[in-house]
Design an enzyme around this catalytic site. Structure first.
Site, PDB file in Angstrom:
ATOM      1  N   ASP A  38       0.060   4.164   0.813  1.00 34.40           N
ATOM      2  CA  ASP A  38      -0.853   3.037   0.623  1.00 34.40           C
ATOM      3  C   ASP A  38      -2.299   3.486   0.860  1.00 34.40           C
ATOM      4  O   ASP A  38      -2.544   4.439   1.618  1.00 34.40           O
ATOM      5  CB  ASP A  38      -0.519   1.906   1.591  1.00 34.40           C
ATOM      6  CG  ASP A  38       0.791   1.214   1.240  1.00 34.40           C
ATOM      7  OD1 ASP A  38       1.180   1.242   0.062  1.00 34.40           O
ATOM      8  OD2 ASP A  38       1.418   0.643   2.159  1.00 34.40           O
ATOM      9  N   TYR A  66       6.407   8.689  10.461  1.00 28.48           N
ATOM     10  CA  TYR A  66       5.093   8.055  10.577  1.00 28.48           C
ATOM     11  C   TYR A  66       4.740   7.812  12.037  1.00 28.48           C
ATOM     12  O   TYR A  66       5.610   7.719  12.908  1.00 28.48           O
ATOM     13  CB  TYR A  66       5.088   6.690   9.867  1.00 28.48           C
ATOM     14  CG  TYR A  66       5.357   6.734   8.391  1.00 28.48           C
ATOM     15  CD1 TYR A  66       4.312   6.837   7.465  1.00 28.48           C
ATOM     16  CD2 TYR A  66       6.651   6.658   7.898  1.00 28.48           C
ATOM     17  CE1 TYR A  66       4.563   6.855   6.097  1.00 28.48           C
ATOM     18  CE2 TYR A  66       6.909   6.684   6.532  1.00 28.48           C
ATOM     19  CZ  TYR A  66       5.867   6.779   5.635  1.00 28.48           C
ATOM     20  OH  TYR A  66       6.116   6.801   4.290  1.00 28.48           O
ATOM     21  N   ASP A  80      -0.265  -5.673   5.913  1.00 28.99           N
ATOM     22  CA  ASP A  80      -1.087  -4.704   6.633  1.00 28.99           C
ATOM     23  C   ASP A  80      -2.500  -5.269   6.811  1.00 28.99           C
ATOM     24  O   ASP A  80      -2.781  -6.424   6.442  1.00 28.99           O
ATOM     25  CB  ASP A  80      -1.106  -3.339   5.936  1.00 28.99           C
ATOM     26  CG  ASP A  80      -1.731  -3.376   4.536  1.00 28.99           C
ATOM     27  OD1 ASP A  80      -2.435  -4.350   4.204  1.00 28.99           O
ATOM     28  OD2 ASP A  80      -1.506  -2.415   3.766  1.00 28.99           O
ATOM     29  N   ARG A 172       5.260  -1.208   6.351  1.00 30.00           N
ATOM     30  CA  ARG A 172       4.598  -2.531   6.398  1.00 30.00           C
ATOM     31  C   ARG A 172       5.608  -3.641   6.607  1.00 30.00           C
ATOM     32  O   ARG A 172       5.365  -4.593   7.358  1.00 30.00           O
ATOM     33  CB  ARG A 172       3.851  -2.771   5.083  1.00 30.00           C
ATOM     34  CG  ARG A 172       2.561  -2.020   4.922  1.00 30.00           C
ATOM     35  CD  ARG A 172       1.852  -2.449   3.650  1.00 30.00           C
ATOM     36  NE  ARG A 172       2.434  -1.879   2.450  1.00 30.00           N
ATOM     37  CZ  ARG A 172       2.457  -2.494   1.264  1.00 30.00           C
ATOM     38  NH1 ARG A 172       1.972  -3.712   1.144  1.00 30.00           N
ATOM     39  NH2 ARG A 172       2.967  -1.885   0.202  1.00 30.00           N
TER      40      ARG A 172
END
Length: 295
Positions: A38, A66, A80, A172
């Protein structure tokens, strides 16, 4: 220019923005990425260039890792920090024990609904295009797997976390669903990808460093060594006769290698020329040829 390079994507750029910039720097039209990030996210974005773009098919199921931050108190339209707030902002009074227990419940196989602002298609149209027009977006749940999801710091309305997930998992959505389960709303406020398949953040190169290397004619030193690619496939070094056959798409006899179904075939130490698939015994057929036939 044929190779794989890991870019440390900066925040604010789309993955396609990065691809376009690398195309210009390398003066190479054939550049693709091995899993989008993203715009808000940073970190590991592996790119394949030239004939190495043919390897993309082997990376569709790569696991990812992540680290990031979740903000509690309200959800957003995009799940987000780039989206608009949804509903009223609530005062966060979470107990650490409840947060840890709820986070742990997300580990394992899940039926996850992708965010409405995502590239998932509805009747051939990306969901984000419908969402931007305020049209109803109904996405079906997809099975994903969360191998690890841990909060290591929690203060006020923010939690720092790490997670290891299967391909196709939306972090997300993890943040959004966590907020829904806790009843206070939440969204992803920061995200950095640290691992994608065999590529790690330690391998990643900043775009400015790529620019500098290009000016100095030293770009190839930034590429991942081909023998590190697809580590699940054994490496085979072919002789000149077999190299010639492979370049013309013909089956060849290769070493046994514990009955491996697929192997990476090299000419010399560093030129990856094909991914070959076992046909029978020691006979392999080149599934993907990464070198040009001699004329």
């Amino acid at each position: 220019m044929n190779g794989v390079i890991v870019i440390d994507k900066p925040s604010g750029m789309t993955s396609h923005d990065v691809v376009n910039r690398v195309r210009r720097v390398l003066q190479e039209k054939s550049v693709g990425h091995l899993g989008t990030l993203d715009p808000m996210a940073t970190g590991v974005l592996p790119l394949v260039t030239g004939r190495m773009t043919r390897l993309a098919q082997f990376y569709t199921t790569s696991n990812k890792s992540y680290e990031g931050e979740i903000r509690f108190g309200f959800s957003t339209t995009t799940y987000d920090a780039e989206g608009d707030p949804v509903g009223e902002v609530s005062v966060v009074e979470l107990k650490v024990e409840l947060l840890m227990e709820t986070v742990h419940a997300f580990v394992g196989k899940l039926q996850q609904v992708p965010p409405p602002f995502s590239a998932k298609k509805i009747a051939g149209v990306p969901a984000y295009k419908l969402a931007r027009k305020n049209k109803e977006v109904e996405l079906k749940p997809v099975e994903v797997e969360v191998h690890r999801f841990e909060v290591f710091e929690f203060a006020g309305d923010r939690a720092r976390f790490v997670c290891d997930v299967s391909s196709g998992t939306y972090v997300r959505s993890l943040a959004h669903d966590l907020g829904q389960k806790l009843g206070c709303g939440a969204h992803l406020s920061q995200l950095r990808r640290t691992v994608s398949g065999e590529f790690r953040v330690e391998d990643a190169v900043a775009l400015d460093a790529l620019d500098e290397a290009a000016r100095g004619g030293a770009v190839e030193r930034l590429f991942v060594h081909p023998r590190r690619l697809l580590p699940e496939f054994p490496c085979v070094t072919a002789d000149e006769e077999n190299v010639a056959k492979i370049r013309h798409g013909r089956a060849v006899n290769l070493p046994e290698l514990s009955r491996a179904r697929q192997v990476k075939v090299f000419q010399g130490q560093s030129e990856l020329i094909a991914i070959a698939t076992r046909v029978a015994g020691t006979l392999f057929h080149p599934k993907v040829v990464l070198t040009e036939a001699a004329h």
